[in-house]
Design an enzyme around this catalytic site. Structure first.
Site, PDB file in Angstrom:
ATOM      1  N   HIS A   1       0.748  -1.080  -0.038  1.00  0.00           N
ATOM      2  CA  HIS A   1       0.091  -0.137   0.075  1.00  0.00           C
ATOM      3  C   HIS A   1       0.908   1.528  -0.118  1.00  0.00           C
ATOM      4  O   HIS A   1       1.199   1.842   1.026  1.00  0.00           O
ATOM      5  CB  HIS A   1      -1.017   0.240   1.313  1.00  0.00           C
ATOM      6  CG  HIS A   1      -2.005   0.815   1.398  1.00  0.00           C
ATOM      7  ND1 HIS A   1      -3.230   0.700   1.602  1.00  0.00           N
ATOM      8  CD2 HIS A   1      -2.167   2.034   0.534  1.00  0.00           C
ATOM      9  CE1 HIS A   1      -4.143   1.670   1.619  1.00  0.00           C
ATOM     10  NE2 HIS A   1      -3.224   2.614   0.963  1.00  0.00           N
TER      11      HIS A   1
ATOM     12  N   HIS B   1     -10.787   0.281   0.873  1.00  0.00           N
ATOM     13  CA  HIS B   1     -10.565   1.135   1.937  1.00  0.00           C
ATOM     14  C   HIS B   1     -11.955   0.868   2.560  1.00  0.00           C
ATOM     15  O   HIS B   1     -13.155   1.450   1.947  1.00  0.00           O
ATOM     16  CB  HIS B   1     -10.157   2.547   1.269  1.00  0.00           C
ATOM     17  CG  HIS B   1     -10.264   3.546   2.474  1.00  0.00           C
ATOM     18  ND1 HIS B   1      -9.279   4.299   2.592  1.00  0.00           N
ATOM     19  CD2 HIS B   1     -11.079   3.977   3.479  1.00  0.00           C
ATOM     20  CE1 HIS B   1      -9.216   5.225   3.408  1.00  0.00           C
ATOM     21  NE2 HIS B   1     -10.699   5.232   3.929  1.00  0.00           N
TER      22      HIS B   1
ATOM     23  N   ASP C   1       0.870   2.337   3.901  1.00  0.00           N
ATOM     24  CA  ASP C   1       0.171   3.551   3.377  1.00  0.00           C
ATOM     25  C   ASP C   1       0.631   4.772   3.209  1.00  0.00           C
ATOM     26  O   ASP C   1       0.329   5.897   3.713  1.00  0.00           O
ATOM     27  CB  ASP C   1      -1.237   3.726   4.351  1.00  0.00           C
ATOM     28  CG  ASP C   1      -2.456   4.570   3.486  1.00  0.00           C
ATOM     29  OD1 ASP C   1      -1.944   4.775   2.492  1.00  0.00           O
ATOM     30  OD2 ASP C   1      -3.148   4.768   4.256  1.00  0.00           O
TER      31      ASP C   1
HETATM   32  O1  DOR Z   1      -4.942   9.235   4.746  1.00  0.00           O
HETATM   33  C1  DOR Z   1      -5.300   8.887   3.551  1.00  0.00           C
HETATM   34  N1  DOR Z   1      -4.359   9.442   2.495  1.00  0.00           N
HETATM   35  N2  DOR Z   1      -6.363   7.914   3.334  1.00  0.00           N
HETATM   36  C2  DOR Z   1      -6.386   7.587   2.103  1.00  0.00           C
HETATM   37  O2  DOR Z   1      -7.275   6.962   1.903  1.00  0.00           O
HETATM   38  C3  DOR Z   1      -5.711   8.307   0.878  1.00  0.00           C
HETATM   39  C4  DOR Z   1      -4.625   8.655   1.288  1.00  0.00           C
HETATM   40  C5  DOR Z   1      -3.889   9.742   0.243  1.00  0.00           C
HETATM   41  O3  DOR Z   1      -3.826   9.341  -1.149  1.00  0.00           O
HETATM   42  O4  DOR Z   1      -3.496  10.734   0.401  1.00  0.00           O
HETATM   43 ZN    ZN Z   2      -4.015   4.525   1.014  1.00  0.00          ZN
END
Ligand code: DOR
Ligand code: ZN
Length: 435
Positions: A53, A172, A287
């Site tokens: 991710h 998500h 992430d």
């Molecule tokens: O905090 C986040 N940032 N959650 C997401 O779902 C997208 C991500 C982003 O692309 O900035």
């Molecule tokens: Zn993400």
């Protein structure tokens, strides 16, 4: 060959890894034949991590705070040899021409391997996208780059269509109808309250009810023990991030730690950590979602959500191993073995036939995490001042790309797609941890 110690059959033992001219591992054992031997002493050989991710923001317009080049450089230095890049770029990767356009930006510009995920927001183009994607990503709530979400009445049909492509799906899972509007935010605890744990649990419950039996489903960035338990009981996979595992919402007034889904309360964080520690959350992912310092300087309610993490996630967790908070075997499963299997890749294991992608980790080489010595163009980290253990060396297909913690490689990363279908979902999902 490279000689060091590796985790096998419940303990660290001396091992040699023989590498073929095709960049794959040919043998793992003792006293292997061959004259070229690089001995790393008592340092630990670990398969390169696979990070399921990341948001490398390309294409992302002139203000983009990342690129494939900068993102994969951080990955290489953070011990990640394969990343899955998310489709919420500008424009959204929801048709084959856009996926091909993204692939053209990757080729020749990446330090590690890249799997490109396509958007499953709309059902019409899924089969075309499946020809070139490594998997799909679906957002059930608005977030960065996502305004439109699928109609709940059509979710089951959408999931059925994804299932028919045979590719894995990451979701998500937040339910916007459970969000609470806030006029002004004083701290991150307020952000947690505005997208509360119930929105995650509700979204997961609905998703599991709509998912066809065979769908290979991964719930992105779970933040609650309840959601992680529901997913595991249904036989599906989930991932946890370093920020949800290590940071709680707290009373900070600034937006650096603002993220979707939010950081949770300290008791909730502890429960998530405990579950991860027990090997019951299949994947560790970053992430990695950088935003510029200017954007993050906005008032909390207006700042974008997300934080960088691909360079620091594994180093933070290796330090947890050193502190005996986490078993090396558990980390190796969650960061290296399972996510590579999930993508159907011969990455993530020190075993014959696998890509010779591995790290040399010296557990004595601890370092303070400081934004100025990291490589994120956004220039900040939510883990400033924490301690990390960064890999001393990193090999990609047998070629050394990191030496003494410095990048010495080329742009030798590749675009990868699944090479095999994991035999069964359970191959990835079930905890299979040697202690
Ligand atoms: O905090 C986040 N940032 N959650 C997401 O779902 C997208 C991500 C982003 O692309 O900035
Ligand atoms: Zn993400």
């Amino acid at each position: 060959m490279v000689a060091g110690r590796a985790w096998a059959r419940g303990r660290l033992q001396p091992v040699e890894v023989g590498i073929g001219s095709d960049g794959r591992i040919v043998a793992v054992g003792r006293d292997l034949p061959g004259s070229r031997r690089h001995d790393v002493g008592d340092a630990v050989l670990l398969p390169s991590a696979t990070d399921l991710h990341v948001h490398f923001r390309e294409p992302g317009g002139p203000g983009a705070s990342e690129s494939f080049g900068t993102g994969t450089l951080q990955a290489a230095l953070g011990g990640v040899g394969l990343v899955a890049d998310m489709p919420n770029t500008l424009p959204l990767v929801d048709r084959l021409s856009r996926l091909d356009g993204k692939a053209a930006r990757v080729r020749g510009h990446v330090a590690v391997d890249v799997a490109l995920l396509a958007s499953a927001q709309r059902s019409a183009r899924l089969s075309g996208l499946a020809e070139a994607a490594a998997g799909f990503k679906l957002y059930l709530s608005p977030t960065t780059g996502i305004d439109e979400i699928p109609d709940p009445a059509e979710l089951a049909e959408l999931l059925r269509r994804v299932d028919s492509t045979g590719l894995a799906l990451t979701v998500h899972a937040e339910a916007p109808d459970k969000f609470r509007t806030v006029e002004s935010l004083e701290s991150l605890a307020g952000w947690d309250g505005s997208r509360p744990p119930a929105s995650e649990v509700t979204a997961v419950t609905r998703l599991l009810a709509a998912a066809p039996q065979g769908l290979r489903l991964n719930i992105a960035h779970v933040t609650t023990e309840d959601a992680a338990t529901l997913v595991a009981e249904a036989g599906h996979a989930s991932e946890a991030t370093a920020h949800h595992l290590l940071l709680a919402a707290g009373s900070r007034p600034d937006a650096h730690r603002k993220v979707n889904p939010p950081l949770r309360s300290e008791p909730e964080r502890r429960r998530l950590w405990e579950r991860f520690r027990q090997g019951k959350i299949p994947f560790l992912a970053s992430d990695h979602a950088p935003h510029s310092l200017e954007e993050k300087a906005r008032p909390l309610e207006h700042a974008p959500s997300g934080m960088p993490g691909v360079e620091t996630t594994l180093p933070l967790m290796l330090e947890q191993v050193r502190q005996a908070e986490l078993a090396l075997a558990t980390l190796q499963e969650a960061a290296c073995n399972r996510p590579a299997r999930w993508l159907g890749r011969p990455h993530g294991r020190l075993a014959p036939g696998h890509e010779a992608n591995f790290l040399v980790v010296d557990f004595r080489a601890r370092r303070a995490i400081e934004a100025r010595s990291l490589h994120a163009p956004c220039g900040w980290t939510a883990f400033e001042g924490w301690t990390g253990i960064f890999p001393r060396e990193h090999y990609l297909r047998g070629e050394r790309i990191v030496e003494d913690g410095e990048f010495v490689g080329r742009s030798s990363g590749r675009i990868v797609r699944p090479e095999y279908a994991p035999r069964q979902k359970v191959d990835v999902v079930a905890p299979r941890v040697e202690r």
